[in-house]
Scaffold this motif. Structure first.
Motif, PDB file in Angstrom:
ATOM      1  N   UNK A 233       0.839  -1.209   0.000  1.00  0.00           N
ATOM      2  CA  UNK A 233       0.000   0.000   0.000  1.00  0.00           C
ATOM      3  C   UNK A 233       0.868   1.251   0.000  1.00  0.00           C
ATOM      4  N   UNK A 234       1.899   1.251   0.844  1.00  0.00           N
ATOM      5  CA  UNK A 234       2.779   2.410   0.886  1.00  0.00           C
ATOM      6  C   UNK A 234       3.529   2.627  -0.415  1.00  0.00           C
ATOM      7  N   UNK A 235       3.972   1.516  -1.046  1.00  0.00           N
ATOM      8  CA  UNK A 235       4.704   1.634  -2.306  1.00  0.00           C
ATOM      9  C   UNK A 235       3.815   2.133  -3.435  1.00  0.00           C
ATOM     10  N   UNK A 236       2.601   1.612  -3.522  1.00  0.00           N
ATOM     11  CA  UNK A 236       1.715   1.993  -4.630  1.00  0.00           C
ATOM     12  C   UNK A 236       1.148   3.398  -4.463  1.00  0.00           C
ATOM     13  N   UNK A 237       0.952   3.816  -3.224  1.00  0.00           N
ATOM     14  CA  UNK A 237       0.352   5.131  -2.981  1.00  0.00           C
ATOM     15  C   UNK A 237       1.390   6.201  -2.655  1.00  0.00           C
ATOM     16  N   UNK A 238       2.674   5.794  -2.588  1.00  0.00           N
ATOM     17  CA  UNK A 238       3.721   6.770  -2.319  1.00  0.00           C
ATOM     18  C   UNK A 238       3.743   7.269  -0.895  1.00  0.00           C
ATOM     19  N   UNK A 239       3.267   6.453   0.047  1.00  0.00           N
ATOM     20  CA  UNK A 239       3.265   6.838   1.458  1.00  0.00           C
ATOM     21  C   UNK A 239       4.313   6.030   2.210  1.00  0.00           C
ATOM     22  N   UNK A 240       4.524   6.362   3.490  1.00  0.00           N
ATOM     23  CA  UNK A 240       5.529   5.675   4.291  1.00  0.00           C
ATOM     24  C   UNK A 240       5.135   4.236   4.600  1.00  0.00           C
ATOM     25  N   UNK A 241       6.136   3.377   4.763  1.00  0.00           N
ATOM     26  CA  UNK A 241       5.869   1.976   5.086  1.00  0.00           C
ATOM     27  C   UNK A 241       6.440   1.590   6.447  1.00  0.00           C
ATOM     28  N   UNK A 242       7.259   2.450   7.047  1.00  0.00           N
ATOM     29  CA  UNK A 242       7.795   2.177   8.373  1.00  0.00           C
ATOM     30  C   UNK A 242       8.551   0.862   8.445  1.00  0.00           C
ATOM     31  N   UNK A 243       8.289   0.128   9.519  1.00  0.00           N
ATOM     32  CA  UNK A 243       8.976  -1.146   9.716  1.00  0.00           C
ATOM     33  C   UNK A 243       8.319  -2.290   8.948  1.00  0.00           C
ATOM     34  N   UNK A 244       7.197  -2.024   8.296  1.00  0.00           N
ATOM     35  CA  UNK A 244       6.476  -3.101   7.610  1.00  0.00           C
ATOM     36  C   UNK A 244       7.281  -3.699   6.460  1.00  0.00           C
TER      37      UNK A 244
END
Length: 272
Positions: A233-244
């Protein structure tokens, strides 16, 4: 007179590659000739996508975004989870296919032939990963058709998302192969592999973790699908992914190694 040189004998690695390619072609031909299983498994994430977007989309988006109903917000939220759910759904077909091979006698025949023994399951794994990626592309096309957009993702993020999908598909495929090997028939293989499509329903695929009951949040958080979904989700939407991101890669590598050891051990020692 000089004697002609004897042809070089193929190495063990070249034989393994050749036989694995042959088994891959076999599995792809089976998938092309009998597409009903793949299509049935592919329909599940597509139907869920349409159901949640058009029936629950406005209500769910208001809860997630904290504002007014906006179906596009919920489309962006659920698509990553459904893409990974598509992989889990596709690998059920792998478990069924492996079980059929084990119970219908073809494996016993392969064991008597001069082929690399591991090529049989390697062909299944590579074929399943290819089918999973094709299925993801089809579900993604449906998502784009109904409004999903990934405009904030960079090229590197798109490449990382593709790499995560391939890695996740490889991990689940090895687990599915093991499930197929321990199943006495195709029906049992399908039932044994059912958690691969049910686990996304118990993750952050459809609602955020903080919207779940407190007692259930650890169950949803500490399972392989949730960190993979949050990372994608973070990669596709350009948001942070944190430790995930690290958790997702660790889950994928751990499941792949576990599935590989389990499957190869069971295949080499199973008398069926």
């Amino acid at each position: 007179m000089s004697t002609p040189l004897a042809p070089a004998r193929p190495t063990r690695i070249s034989l393994a590659v050749r036989d694995s390619a042959t088994m891959l072609r076999r599995n792809l031909l089976h998938a092309r000739r009998y597409p009903s299983l793949t299509l049935n498994l592919l329909l599940t994430p597509i139907m869920l996508l349409l159901l949640f977007v058009y029936i629950f989309g406005d209500t769910m988006s208001a809860g997630i975004g904290g504002g007014g109903p906006d179906r596009s917000v919920y489309i962006a939220y659920i698509v990553p989870g459904l893409l990974l759910m598509t992989i889990g759904s596709t690998t059920i077909g792998t478990a069924v296919s492996v079980s059929n091979d084990m119970t219908e006698g073809i494996i016993a025949r392969f064991r008597t032939m001069a082929i690399h023994r591991g090529s049989v399951i390697i062909g299944h794994v590579i074929g399943s990963v290819l089918q999973s990626i094709i299925s993801v592309v089809l579900v993604g096309a449906v998502a784009v058709a109904i409004g999903f957009r990934s405009t904030d993702a960079t090229v590197l993020e798109w490449l990382a998302a593709f790499g995560l999908l391939v890695l996740f598909a490889t991990a689940l495929t090895w687990i599915a192969v093991g499930m197929g090997l321990i199943s006495p028939n195709a029906e049992a293989a399908s039932n044994n592999a059912m958690p691969l499509i049910l686990l996304p329903l118990l993750s952050s695929a459809f609602v955020p973790l903080d919207a779940m009951p407190g007692w259930f949040q650890p169950i949803a958080e500490y399972q392989p699908f949730t960190p993979a979904i949050e990372t994608l989700r973070g990669l596709l939407l350009g948001t942070g992914i944190g430790h995930n991101g690290w958790l997702a890669v660790a889950w994928c590598l751990g499941l792949a190694v576990l599935g590989y050891l389990w499957s190869t051990s069971k295949f080499h020692h199973d008398p069926k």
